[in-house]
Scaffold this active site. Sequence first.
Site, PDB file in Angstrom:
ATOM      1  N   LYS A  26      32.655  12.958   6.023  1.00 53.00           N
ATOM      2  CA  LYS A  26      31.754  12.624   5.029  1.00 53.00           C
ATOM      3  C   LYS A  26      31.044  11.142   5.474  1.00 53.00           C
ATOM      4  O   LYS A  26      32.295  10.240   5.304  1.00 53.00           O
ATOM      5  CB  LYS A  26      31.444  13.070   3.789  1.00 53.00           C
ATOM      6  CG  LYS A  26      30.372  12.989   2.951  1.00 53.00           C
ATOM      7  CD  LYS A  26      30.584  13.599   1.558  1.00 53.00           C
ATOM      8  CE  LYS A  26      29.151  13.808   1.115  1.00 53.00           C
ATOM      9  NZ  LYS A  26      29.421  14.226  -0.276  1.00 53.00           N
ATOM     10  N   THR A  44      30.331  19.224  -0.728  1.00 53.75           N
ATOM     11  CA  THR A  44      30.422  18.692   0.681  1.00 53.75           C
ATOM     12  C   THR A  44      31.564  17.390   0.273  1.00 53.75           C
ATOM     13  O   THR A  44      32.170  17.134   1.317  1.00 53.75           O
ATOM     14  CB  THR A  44      29.198  17.745   0.992  1.00 53.75           C
ATOM     15  OG1 THR A  44      28.637  17.049  -0.079  1.00 53.75           O
ATOM     16  CG2 THR A  44      28.114  19.207   1.354  1.00 53.75           C
ATOM     17  N   ASP A  45      31.915  17.115  -0.825  1.00 54.24           N
ATOM     18  CA  ASP A  45      32.934  15.907  -1.070  1.00 54.24           C
ATOM     19  C   ASP A  45      34.183  16.266  -0.394  1.00 54.24           C
ATOM     20  O   ASP A  45      34.610  15.399   0.122  1.00 54.24           O
ATOM     21  CB  ASP A  45      33.205  15.818  -2.514  1.00 54.24           C
ATOM     22  CG  ASP A  45      31.805  15.297  -3.208  1.00 54.24           C
ATOM     23  OD1 ASP A  45      30.926  14.688  -2.481  1.00 54.24           O
ATOM     24  OD2 ASP A  45      31.862  15.294  -4.515  1.00 54.24           O
ATOM     25  N   THR A 101      27.194  21.684  -4.120  1.00 54.06           N
ATOM     26  CA  THR A 101      25.619  21.206  -4.351  1.00 54.06           C
ATOM     27  C   THR A 101      24.947  22.529  -3.872  1.00 54.06           C
ATOM     28  O   THR A 101      23.685  22.720  -4.109  1.00 54.06           O
ATOM     29  CB  THR A 101      25.234  20.047  -3.815  1.00 54.06           C
ATOM     30  OG1 THR A 101      26.140  18.982  -4.583  1.00 54.06           O
ATOM     31  CG2 THR A 101      24.260  19.762  -3.870  1.00 54.06           C
ATOM     32  N   SER A 115      33.382  20.496  -5.370  1.00 51.31           N
ATOM     33  CA  SER A 115      34.700  20.375  -4.467  1.00 51.31           C
ATOM     34  C   SER A 115      35.502  19.288  -4.828  1.00 51.31           C
ATOM     35  O   SER A 115      36.635  19.412  -4.204  1.00 51.31           O
ATOM     36  CB  SER A 115      34.042  20.421  -3.023  1.00 51.31           C
ATOM     37  OG  SER A 115      33.691  19.249  -2.701  1.00 51.31           O
ATOM     38  N   TYR A 119      22.559  16.284 -10.650  1.00 51.78           N
ATOM     39  CA  TYR A 119      22.185  17.669 -10.968  1.00 51.78           C
ATOM     40  C   TYR A 119      23.608  18.387 -11.251  1.00 51.78           C
ATOM     41  O   TYR A 119      24.628  17.513 -11.217  1.00 51.78           O
ATOM     42  CB  TYR A 119      21.805  18.471  -9.732  1.00 51.78           C
ATOM     43  CG  TYR A 119      22.460  17.995  -8.386  1.00 51.78           C
ATOM     44  CD1 TYR A 119      23.660  18.743  -8.152  1.00 51.78           C
ATOM     45  CD2 TYR A 119      22.150  16.720  -7.683  1.00 51.78           C
ATOM     46  CE1 TYR A 119      24.470  18.501  -7.066  1.00 51.78           C
ATOM     47  CE2 TYR A 119      23.215  16.465  -6.580  1.00 51.78           C
ATOM     48  CZ  TYR A 119      24.249  17.332  -6.300  1.00 51.78           C
ATOM     49  OH  TYR A 119      24.924  16.985  -5.280  1.00 51.78           O
ATOM     50  N   GLU A 169      51.606  -1.636  14.601  1.00 49.93           N
ATOM     51  CA  GLU A 169      51.755  -2.610  13.254  1.00 49.93           C
ATOM     52  C   GLU A 169      53.133  -2.519  12.493  1.00 49.93           C
ATOM     53  O   GLU A 169      53.341  -3.388  11.856  1.00 49.93           O
ATOM     54  CB  GLU A 169      50.577  -2.305  12.361  1.00 49.93           C
ATOM     55  CG  GLU A 169      49.341  -2.869  12.908  1.00 49.93           C
ATOM     56  CD  GLU A 169      49.101  -4.494  13.002  1.00 49.93           C
ATOM     57  OE1 GLU A 169      49.814  -5.008  12.295  1.00 49.93           O
ATOM     58  OE2 GLU A 169      48.366  -5.125  13.498  1.00 49.93           O
TER      59      GLU A 169
HETATM   60  N1  ASP Z   1      30.329  16.893  -5.749  1.00 43.13           N
HETATM   61  C1  ASP Z   1      29.452  17.886  -4.922  1.00 43.13           C
HETATM   62  C2  ASP Z   1      30.628  18.871  -4.608  1.00 43.13           C
HETATM   63  O1  ASP Z   1      31.433  18.255  -3.649  1.00 43.13           O
HETATM   64  C3  ASP Z   1      28.816  17.292  -3.853  1.00 43.13           C
HETATM   65  C4  ASP Z   1      28.312  18.345  -2.887  1.00 43.13           C
HETATM   66  O2  ASP Z   1      28.503  19.554  -2.948  1.00 43.13           O
HETATM   67  O3  ASP Z   1      27.273  17.808  -2.027  1.00 43.13           O
HETATM   68  O4  ASP Z   1      30.934  19.990  -4.909  1.00 43.13           O
END
Ligand code: ASP
Length: 359
Positions: A195, A122-123, A42, A89, A56, A316
């Site tokens: 995350k 970020t994923d 992103t 990602s 987006y 467990e």
């Molecule tokens: N789907 C995007 C990625 O991980 C989300 C992000 O970058 O925030 O590339």
Amino acid sequence: MTRFKSARALLALFGLVAAMAAAQAQGAARLPNVTILATGGTIAGSGATSTTTVGYTAATVGVEALIKAVPELQKVAHVSGEQVFQIASENMGNDNWLALAKRINVLLAKPEVDGIVITHGTDTIEETAYFLNLVVKSRKPVVVVGAMRPSTAISADGPINLYNAVITAGSQEAVGKGVLVVMNDQINAAREVTKTNTTTTDTFKSPELGMLGYIVDNQPHFYRASTRKHTSDTEFDISKLDALPQVDIAYAYANVGPTVVNALVGAGARGLVHAGVGDGSLPAKVRPALSAAREKGVIVVRASRVGQGVLARNGEANDDQLDFVVADTLNPQKARILLMLALTKTNSTREIQRMFYTY
Ligand code: ASP
């Protein structure tokens, strides 16, 4: 004669002081060399309008444009950019990780490179950061950074995140701290960061164990360090690897049966992470499938889907009897990474358990 000697000594002293002052001034003026490796996400995304913050397209803007969008970078570092991949990602794979880590190791071996920044979606940023934390062979700073809003959005977080990441990667304070994730003015360690929110800019946290520090007034401020071994202190060497062993995650939930575990074993998994409920409990219908997998030589790691806390060995489940490994505080997606790397070294569950308590 004596007077002559002491005058000479005095002159030499002045010379030394002047040289030291010049060297100090030069040191203060020297900007660090930071290489930005762009992988997409992103932070390099673009939306239809300035208010498009979901829906987006990720990974459309190239590294030169990312650097150009933050002219302030030139004041804090000599930055150069390389486009390593251009992907969202969620499509990050083992091959990408191996290629990225090898490139980083080549760059960091060069005396002129002071630090690396990786721009990333970020994923799966936490997974890439943890993988690199285990295989980068340098104490120089490596910072992974992303953004929650695309580059075209009002108040896009990418530029400030990139600026903070470059400052951190060029800093002395970040040397020897392991791979870091810098976002939202905060510094988190690769091992602990995760995350926690699908869309907000303050999504990255290190639940309970805590972040390492902040970026305030153009400087990183560290308050703690991760105690687990990382980077140059690990036993993992990917320099000659062109693939990683197949390790998969089987998620547990109420009413879960053995289907997924059996399918993964049938598909050739060499390791399985059981993302168990609670403290990694074994549902009665899953336990025989995992036990049979172990008997076939598959390494089974018990982890938890809870996201916080220690996975207690022999709690467990009787791990000694089942010959299972526990994930300690690693979440399932990070346990998968450590298990893949562990399997490049050994098949011994005792050794693999040691690694889970070491890294
Ligand atoms: N789907 C995007 C990625 O991980 C989300 C992000 O970058 O925030 O590339």
